[in-house]
Design a protein around this motif. Sequence first.
Motif, PDB file in Angstrom:
ATOM      1  N   ILE A 191       0.871  -1.181   0.000  1.00  0.00           N
ATOM      2  CA  ILE A 191       0.000   0.000   0.000  1.00  0.00           C
ATOM      3  C   ILE A 191       0.901   1.222   0.000  1.00  0.00           C
ATOM      4  CG2 ILE A 191      -1.789   1.281   1.208  1.00  0.00           C
ATOM      5  CD1 ILE A 191      -2.625  -1.308   2.575  1.00  0.00           C
ATOM      6  N   ILE A 192       0.730   2.089  -0.976  1.00  0.00           N
ATOM      7  CA  ILE A 192       1.595   3.269  -1.072  1.00  0.00           C
ATOM      8  C   ILE A 192       0.754   4.530  -1.081  1.00  0.00           C
ATOM      9  CG2 ILE A 192       1.722   3.141  -3.614  1.00  0.00           C
ATOM     10  CD1 ILE A 192       4.713   4.104  -3.212  1.00  0.00           C
ATOM     11  N   ASP A 193       1.165   5.507  -0.276  1.00  0.00           N
ATOM     12  CA  ASP A 193       0.433   6.770  -0.168  1.00  0.00           C
ATOM     13  C   ASP A 193       1.412   7.875   0.183  1.00  0.00           C
ATOM     14  OD1 ASP A 193      -1.772   8.373  -0.325  1.00  0.00           O
ATOM     15  OD2 ASP A 193      -2.854   7.449   1.336  1.00  0.00           O
ATOM     16  N   ASP A 194       0.929   9.116   0.115  1.00  0.00           N
ATOM     17  CA  ASP A 194       1.818  10.234   0.426  1.00  0.00           C
ATOM     18  C   ASP A 194       1.950  10.456   1.928  1.00  0.00           C
ATOM     19  OD1 ASP A 194      -0.839  11.077   0.548  1.00  0.00           O
ATOM     20  OD2 ASP A 194      -0.354  13.148   0.013  1.00  0.00           O
ATOM     21  N   CYS A 202       3.641   1.796   2.847  1.00  0.00           N
ATOM     22  CA  CYS A 202       4.656   2.828   2.598  1.00  0.00           C
ATOM     23  C   CYS A 202       3.975   4.186   2.508  1.00  0.00           C
ATOM     24  CB  CYS A 202       5.396   2.567   1.289  1.00  0.00           C
ATOM     25  SG  CYS A 202       6.395   1.072   1.278  1.00  0.00           S
ATOM     26  N   ALA A 203       4.418   5.129   3.306  1.00  0.00           N
ATOM     27  CA  ALA A 203       3.903   6.492   3.244  1.00  0.00           C
ATOM     28  C   ALA A 203       5.076   7.446   3.437  1.00  0.00           C
ATOM     29  CB  ALA A 203       2.842   6.742   4.307  1.00  0.00           C
ATOM     30  N   THR A 204       5.166   8.430   2.570  1.00  0.00           N
ATOM     31  CA  THR A 204       6.293   9.366   2.654  1.00  0.00           C
ATOM     32  C   THR A 204       6.325  10.072   4.000  1.00  0.00           C
ATOM     33  OG1 THR A 204       6.105   9.702   0.268  1.00  0.00           O
ATOM     34  CG2 THR A 204       7.434  11.287   1.490  1.00  0.00           C
ATOM     35  N   GLN A 234      -4.000   2.946  16.912  1.00  0.00           N
ATOM     36  CA  GLN A 234      -4.707   2.256  15.843  1.00  0.00           C
ATOM     37  C   GLN A 234      -3.756   1.392  15.013  1.00  0.00           C
ATOM     38  OE1 GLN A 234      -8.178   3.286  12.602  1.00  0.00           O
ATOM     39  NE2 GLN A 234      -6.748   4.899  13.142  1.00  0.00           N
ATOM     40  N   MET A 235      -2.553   1.903  14.735  1.00  0.00           N
ATOM     41  CA  MET A 235      -1.573   1.128  13.987  1.00  0.00           C
ATOM     42  C   MET A 235      -1.061  -0.049  14.821  1.00  0.00           C
ATOM     43  SD  MET A 235      -1.644   2.743  11.155  1.00  0.00           S
ATOM     44  CE  MET A 235      -0.386   1.820  10.313  1.00  0.00           C
ATOM     45  N   ASP A 236      -0.881   0.170  16.114  1.00  0.00           N
ATOM     46  CA  ASP A 236      -0.462  -0.917  16.997  1.00  0.00           C
ATOM     47  C   ASP A 236      -1.475  -2.056  16.955  1.00  0.00           C
ATOM     48  OD1 ASP A 236       1.710   0.589  17.749  1.00  0.00           O
ATOM     49  OD2 ASP A 236       0.865   1.243  19.661  1.00  0.00           O
ATOM     50  N   LYS A 237      -2.735  -1.693  17.051  1.00  0.00           N
ATOM     51  CA  LYS A 237      -3.799  -2.701  17.049  1.00  0.00           C
ATOM     52  C   LYS A 237      -3.850  -3.436  15.711  1.00  0.00           C
ATOM     53  CE  LYS A 237      -8.703  -3.286  18.133  1.00  0.00           C
ATOM     54  NZ  LYS A 237      -9.975  -2.597  18.489  1.00  0.00           N
ATOM     55  N   ALA A 238      -3.673  -2.686  14.611  1.00  0.00           N
ATOM     56  CA  ALA A 238      -3.688  -3.315  13.284  1.00  0.00           C
ATOM     57  C   ALA A 238      -2.549  -4.314  13.150  1.00  0.00           C
ATOM     58  CB  ALA A 238      -3.593  -2.242  12.203  1.00  0.00           C
ATOM     59  N   TYR A 239      -1.396  -3.986  13.702  1.00  0.00           N
ATOM     60  CA  TYR A 239      -0.256  -4.910  13.663  1.00  0.00           C
ATOM     61  C   TYR A 239      -0.534  -6.148  14.506  1.00  0.00           C
ATOM     62  CZ  TYR A 239       4.429  -6.745  14.618  1.00  0.00           C
ATOM     63  OH  TYR A 239       5.515  -7.563  14.765  1.00  0.00           O
ATOM     64  N   GLU A 240      -1.095  -5.945  15.702  1.00  0.00           N
ATOM     65  CA  GLU A 240      -1.397  -7.067  16.586  1.00  0.00           C
ATOM     66  C   GLU A 240      -2.433  -8.001  15.970  1.00  0.00           C
ATOM     67  OE1 GLU A 240      -2.599  -5.082  20.096  1.00  0.00           O
ATOM     68  OE2 GLU A 240      -0.573  -4.381  20.616  1.00  0.00           O
ATOM     69  N   GLU A 241      -3.372  -7.438  15.194  1.00  0.00           N
ATOM     70  CA  GLU A 241      -4.402  -8.240  14.543  1.00  0.00           C
ATOM     71  C   GLU A 241      -3.912  -8.893  13.254  1.00  0.00           C
ATOM     72  OE1 GLU A 241      -7.842  -5.875  13.855  1.00  0.00           O
ATOM     73  OE2 GLU A 241      -8.188  -5.433  15.987  1.00  0.00           O
ATOM     74  N   GLY A 242      -2.690  -8.553  12.837  1.00  0.00           N
ATOM     75  CA  GLY A 242      -2.150  -9.127  11.610  1.00  0.00           C
ATOM     76  C   GLY A 242      -2.621  -8.439  10.350  1.00  0.00           C
ATOM     77  N   LEU A 243      -3.164  -7.223  10.485  1.00  0.00           N
ATOM     78  CA  LEU A 243      -3.644  -6.493   9.304  1.00  0.00           C
ATOM     79  C   LEU A 243      -2.491  -5.885   8.522  1.00  0.00           C
ATOM     80  CD1 LEU A 243      -6.787  -4.642  10.750  1.00  0.00           C
ATOM     81  CD2 LEU A 243      -6.687  -6.817   9.509  1.00  0.00           C
ATOM     82  N   ILE A 244      -1.447  -5.479   9.209  1.00  0.00           N
ATOM     83  CA  ILE A 244      -0.261  -4.950   8.529  1.00  0.00           C
ATOM     84  C   ILE A 244       0.960  -5.720   9.027  1.00  0.00           C
ATOM     85  CG2 ILE A 244      -1.250  -2.643   8.250  1.00  0.00           C
ATOM     86  CD1 ILE A 244       0.616  -1.713  10.513  1.00  0.00           C
ATOM     87  N   ASP A 245       1.930  -5.914   8.131  1.00  0.00           N
ATOM     88  CA  ASP A 245       3.164  -6.614   8.500  1.00  0.00           C
ATOM     89  C   ASP A 245       4.308  -5.648   8.757  1.00  0.00           C
ATOM     90  OD1 ASP A 245       2.973  -9.834   7.874  1.00  0.00           O
ATOM     91  OD2 ASP A 245       1.531  -8.656   6.737  1.00  0.00           O
ATOM     92  N   ARG A 246       4.346  -4.557   7.987  1.00  0.00           N
ATOM     93  CA  ARG A 246       5.455  -3.603   8.132  1.00  0.00           C
ATOM     94  C   ARG A 246       4.994  -2.230   7.689  1.00  0.00           C
ATOM     95  NH1 ARG A 246       9.435  -4.673  11.534  1.00  0.00           N
ATOM     96  NH2 ARG A 246      11.083  -3.149  11.305  1.00  0.00           N
ATOM     97  N   LEU A 247       5.502  -1.225   8.376  1.00  0.00           N
ATOM     98  CA  LEU A 247       5.185   0.171   8.046  1.00  0.00           C
ATOM     99  C   LEU A 247       6.483   0.911   7.771  1.00  0.00           C
ATOM    100  CD1 LEU A 247       3.374   2.727   7.932  1.00  0.00           C
ATOM    101  CD2 LEU A 247       3.621   2.880  10.426  1.00  0.00           C
ATOM    102  N   PHE A 248       6.551   1.544   6.597  1.00  0.00           N
ATOM    103  CA  PHE A 248       7.716   2.340   6.202  1.00  0.00           C
ATOM    104  C   PHE A 248       7.286   3.790   6.034  1.00  0.00           C
ATOM    105  CE2 PHE A 248       8.471  -1.938   4.729  1.00  0.00           C
ATOM    106  CZ  PHE A 248       9.827  -2.156   4.871  1.00  0.00           C
ATOM    107  N   THR A 249       7.936   4.706   6.726  1.00  0.00           N
ATOM    108  CA  THR A 249       7.808   6.133   6.423  1.00  0.00           C
ATOM    109  C   THR A 249       9.209   6.733   6.456  1.00  0.00           C
ATOM    110  OG1 THR A 249       7.524   6.996   8.701  1.00  0.00           O
ATOM    111  CG2 THR A 249       5.540   6.209   7.564  1.00  0.00           C
TER     112      THR A 249
END
Length: 399
Positions: A282-285, A311-313, A323-338
């Motif tokens: 997933i890529i966004d600004d 990936c978000a700039t 919210q991101m912590d919860k998404a990671y714990e639920e397995g919705l996201i594997d890695r976040l890059f900014t």
Amino acid sequence: MKPSTTDTQVAPVLRSAPEGRLTILPLASSRAIGEKVNDYLVEWRTDRVVRGAVPNNNGYARTDYIIDTNVPRFGSGEAKGVIAHTVRGDDIYIMVDVMNYSLTYNLNQYVNVASPDDHYADLKRIIAAIGNRGRRVNVIMPYLYEGRQQLSDGHDSLDCAQMLQELERLGVNTLVTFDAHEPRVENAIPMAGFQNIRPTYQFIKSILREYPDLQVDADHLMSISPDEGGMNRAVYLANVLGVDMGMFYDRLDYSVKDDNGRHPLVSVEFLGSKVAGKDCIIIDDLISSGDKIVSTSRRLKAMGAKRIIVCATFGIFTNGWEQMDKAYEEGLIDRLFTTNLIYQPEELLAKPYYTSVDMSKFIALIIDTLNHDSAISHLLNPVDRIHAVVEKHRRGETI
């Protein structure tokens, strides 16, 4: 730690000394990344002089290109811009992070957090302190001030266009920004320099380093845009990697507006090929509240997506990281890059799912090239570098 020049992205081959002596003015908001940029420039230019590639004229090779700036304030909150010493005849690069909320100042008996408006005002104060003494004044503003307020929907102000025109009147030669929310805003200053750069190469390199088992082909990987506004980013990523792309778009009820002036959401639709069993980027600004990224990840998982890489700039996280912590714990996201183009709190850097993409070397390349009056087209279009790093990854070599 000293920067390394062993990367595939190296300093350009420059053989003549520039006309203007290089000076970097990182405001307090950009001091951390400004020092990293300075380290690269010191190493590259010292090496050129030692090898005899460039003569050491006009202080070309120095141990420090940074000149300190300060914006002292009265108790009333009024301020002035101060530069430590003269910059007469210099090629000046001012660095400012308008999203840095870690800085504070006193206002009467209160402590105020510096807002984007405060950082922009401080930028203008430093430009005023320079006056007309510099050879060129350039501004590196990674997050474009008021970049999300670029269109008028009735009786709205056009703050971003107004800012660009104001900087042009103040004598700014070139403005360098990253991943502008609406790059066509440069039409507000058609005769001035406006460089909008996307960190696609840096994202791809970081992803491949983090995921050595990632299969970069249309059968195993997809590029995803969370909305129609970011489709160009996803299309570009898909094209350079040779994979499919998908896009979510909102069906809105344009007949009414809610209390926030927004049209209510009717449904969310997906356009694209099969997602099941594929890794998705997933890529966004930017990530503001995080709602859009989490809802997109949830929909992709429901469609059978494998790993979800975000990936978000710019990671703004206006509502924090819960919210991101919860998404990671639920397995919705594997890695976040900014990127580190804007302020990153230590709490964010410590997240187990987070990777910071360092852009300091790339900014140093831009400054170095512009100071030599050389073209930066090869930096704006990194297709060859992307293909090279992907091929290296496919050969099983360490990125």
